[in-house]
Design a protein around this motif. Structure first.
Motif, short mmCIF file in Angstrom:
data_model
loop_
_atom_site.label_atom_id
_atom_site.label_comp_id
_atom_site.label_asym_id
_atom_site.label_seq_id
_atom_site.Cartn_x
_atom_site.Cartn_y
_atom_site.Cartn_z
N UNK A 128 0.71 -1.11 -0.05
CA UNK A 128 0.06 0.04 -0.04
C UNK A 128 0.58 1.33 -0.09
N UNK A 129 2.14 1.23 -0.31
CA UNK A 129 3.01 2.31 -0.17
C UNK A 129 2.67 3.81 -1.10
N UNK A 130 1.78 3.48 -2.01
CA UNK A 130 1.15 4.42 -2.89
C UNK A 130 0.56 5.53 -1.90
N UNK A 131 -0.20 5.16 -0.78
CA UNK A 131 -0.51 5.74 0.17
C UNK A 131 0.17 6.84 0.98
N UNK A 132 1.73 6.64 1.06
CA UNK A 132 2.57 7.56 1.26
C UNK A 132 3.07 8.34 0.06
N UNK A 133 3.65 7.66 -0.85
CA UNK A 133 4.35 8.17 -2.05
C UNK A 133 3.31 8.85 -3.08
N UNK A 134 2.28 8.27 -3.31
CA UNK A 134 1.32 9.14 -4.24
C UNK A 134 0.68 10.38 -3.54
N UNK A 149 0.11 7.47 -8.60
CA UNK A 149 -0.50 7.23 -7.64
C UNK A 149 -1.16 8.57 -7.22
N UNK A 150 -0.13 9.89 -7.80
CA UNK A 150 -0.80 11.28 -7.62
C UNK A 150 -1.77 11.49 -8.60
N UNK A 151 -1.54 10.72 -9.93
CA UNK A 151 -2.82 10.98 -10.84
C UNK A 151 -4.11 10.54 -10.50
N UNK A 152 -4.02 9.26 -9.57
CA UNK A 152 -5.40 8.62 -9.25
C UNK A 152 -5.95 9.78 -8.17
N UNK A 153 -5.08 10.40 -7.36
CA UNK A 153 -5.83 11.74 -6.61
C UNK A 153 -6.28 12.63 -7.46
#
Length: 474
Positions: free
Chosen positions: A345-351, A408-412
């Motif tokens: 789940x590291x996208x929750x950190x880095x994204x 990950x940022x794109x998803x946000x």
């Protein structure tokens, strides 16, 4: 975490040669553990169950506090350490493990009674004289010594106790904490910390939290640090070097401690000057700053190649630019206060930290987050950006690669356009406040987003974080 400014964001950048995963396969490790003498009765698991790092962490107990007493000589690179680990058994235990790589253990006690122990790879297997009852609080004291060094992560980068020309750059993500103290080395088990670090006079030792005091005697200086809020072991540091130190208290009462290698001081000064305003902006967007201390450690460690969000005091291998400062500061909310339960789940950190960069730039006169999204979406389908889903990098070799950060940022940004700015900012703030000092999962974030928006967002998240390949429409 961010890479050096000239690289693509992420420790596992496409510019870095990938290495073969160095971890011992889970099945082999299990056989090695079984090969030793086993205690009769229930034993704690040798891992926390993480699919990417199967031997990281341990089962059977929860740590409440680490008391670490360290004496380090940069000249000889010798470390003497005593770790006092206060924990609570979650089941009846006749034996349990701590994670420790390298270093020689010279003694172990459990509740001040000598315990037997053995080493199996990265596992320190402890058998107390008397079994531990479920819910029993207990204290393990481990004395150890040696020449600590880094481990090599699956992506080929160094991690842990990394020697420098004047001390050590101590950065623990994802598995390096075990190179300098015995730990339950997985983000699922957070604890408070006290550090007592002795180094030669004229050298500075920087850890997490608030500096409680320092004293010098017989040519040695002892620094005492306290991190009161819960912290994952990979976020702990005991960085040592020749530093220029700046201390001040903000108007909000936040204690700031910056330690900067003199060779980086000129380049770092204008960026570090913005730290209070960056934290104030992030507090306005994400909710109150989650700790009582802040600051930075700017070292000269060109062999490292990344910055790390060490709790309360991010580590930089050289003078950071403003985007990197914003990124690592945002991690204090996303990754440090709200921690992972699995490295998948590291996208929750880095994204999230990458998106904080986009949002900061947008709100300070630069390009918008949508423009950042559009520039990335223009990349062809064969680009590494689309190589794997951010919410499932596939292995520990890929957790610091571009999809985790940028996609990950794109998803946000897609979430923002789907629910509107006001609801999106409510979601970010609620995520940081409702999970403050705790943990969160991707499923938790999806549920929160749907609850606050009233929308079915599963198709959006499936497309942008759950599947590989370039989505057919932006």
């Amino acid at each position: 975490m961010t890479s050096r400014p000239q690289q693509v964001t992420g420790r596992g950048s496409v510019l870095r040669r990938e290495a073969v995963v160095a971890a011992v396969p889970a099945a082999v490790a299990a056989l090695l553990v079984a090969a030793g003498p086993a205690a009769a009765g229930p034993v704690g698991a040798s891992g926390a169950g993480d699919p990417y790092f199967p031997l990281a962490g341990n089962g059977g107990y929860d740590v409440a506090h680490y008391g670490l007493t360290l004496d380090y000589d940069p000249g000889s690179r010798h470390l003497d350490g005593t770790a006092v680990v206060t924990a609570r058994a979650t089941e009846r235990l006749t034996r349990f493990d701590l994670d420790l790589s390298g270093l020689k253990v010279t003694g172990v006690t459990v509740d001040h009674v000598k315990a037997s122990y053995r080493r199996t790879g990265q596992e320190l297997v402890v058998t107390p004289r008397h079994s531990l009852r479920r819910k029993q609080e207990f204290q393990v004291t481990v004395t150890y010594a040696g020449t600590p060094g880094p481990v090599t992560d699956p992506d080929g980068s160094p991690d842990g106790w990394i020697p420098t020309d004047d001390g050590a750059f101590v950065a623990g993500e994802p598995q390096g904490a075990m190179t300098w103290f015995p730990a339950d080395n997985h983000p699922k088990d957070k604890a408070s910390y006290d550090f007592t670090i002795t180094v030669p006079q004229g050298t500075t030792a920087v850890a997490n939290g608030v500096l409680r005091g320092r004293s010098t005697s017989h040519g040695r200086t002892t620094f005492r640090w306290r991190q009161s809020e819960p912290m994952a072991s990979y976020l702990a540091t005991a960085t040592v070097g020749k530093f220029q130190v700046q201390q001040y208290t903000t108007a909000d009462g936040l204690k700031v401690y910056n330690a900067v290698d003199p060779r980086e001081a000129t380049a770092a000064a204008p960026v570090l000057k913005k730290l209070p305003s960056v934290l104030a902006w992030e507090s306005g967007v994400f909710g109150p700053y989650p700790f009582r201390a802040a600051g930075a450690v700017v070292d000269r460690a060109p062999q490292v190649g990344y910055a790390l969000e060490t709790q309360t005091r991010p580590l930089y291998d050289s003078a950071p630019d403003l985007s990197t400062l914003v990124h690592e500061s945002a991690h204090q909310w996303f990754g440090d206060s709200v921690a992972l339960t699995t490295w998948k789940d590291i996208w929750l950190n880095e994204g999230f930290a990458t998106y904080a960069e986009w949002l900061y730039t947008e709100q300070h006169g630069g390009r918008t987050a949508q423009q950042a999204f559009d520039a990335l979406y223009a990349k062809p389908a064969g680009n590494g950006l689309w190589a794997f889903p951010p919410a499932d990098p596939g292995s520990g070799a890929h957790i610091f690669e571009t999809p985790v950060y940028s996609r990950g940022a794109m998803a946000l940004q897609k979430l923002r356009t789907a629910v509107g700015d006001r609801t999106f900012l409510r979601i970010l703030r609620a995520w940081a406040t409702e999970h403050r000092a705790g943990h969160g999962t991707t499923a938790d974030f999806v549920r929160l987003s749907e609850r606050l928006s009233g929308k079915n967002l599963h198709p959006l998240f499936h497309t942008w974080i759950g599947t590989a390949g370039k989505p057919s429409s932006p």
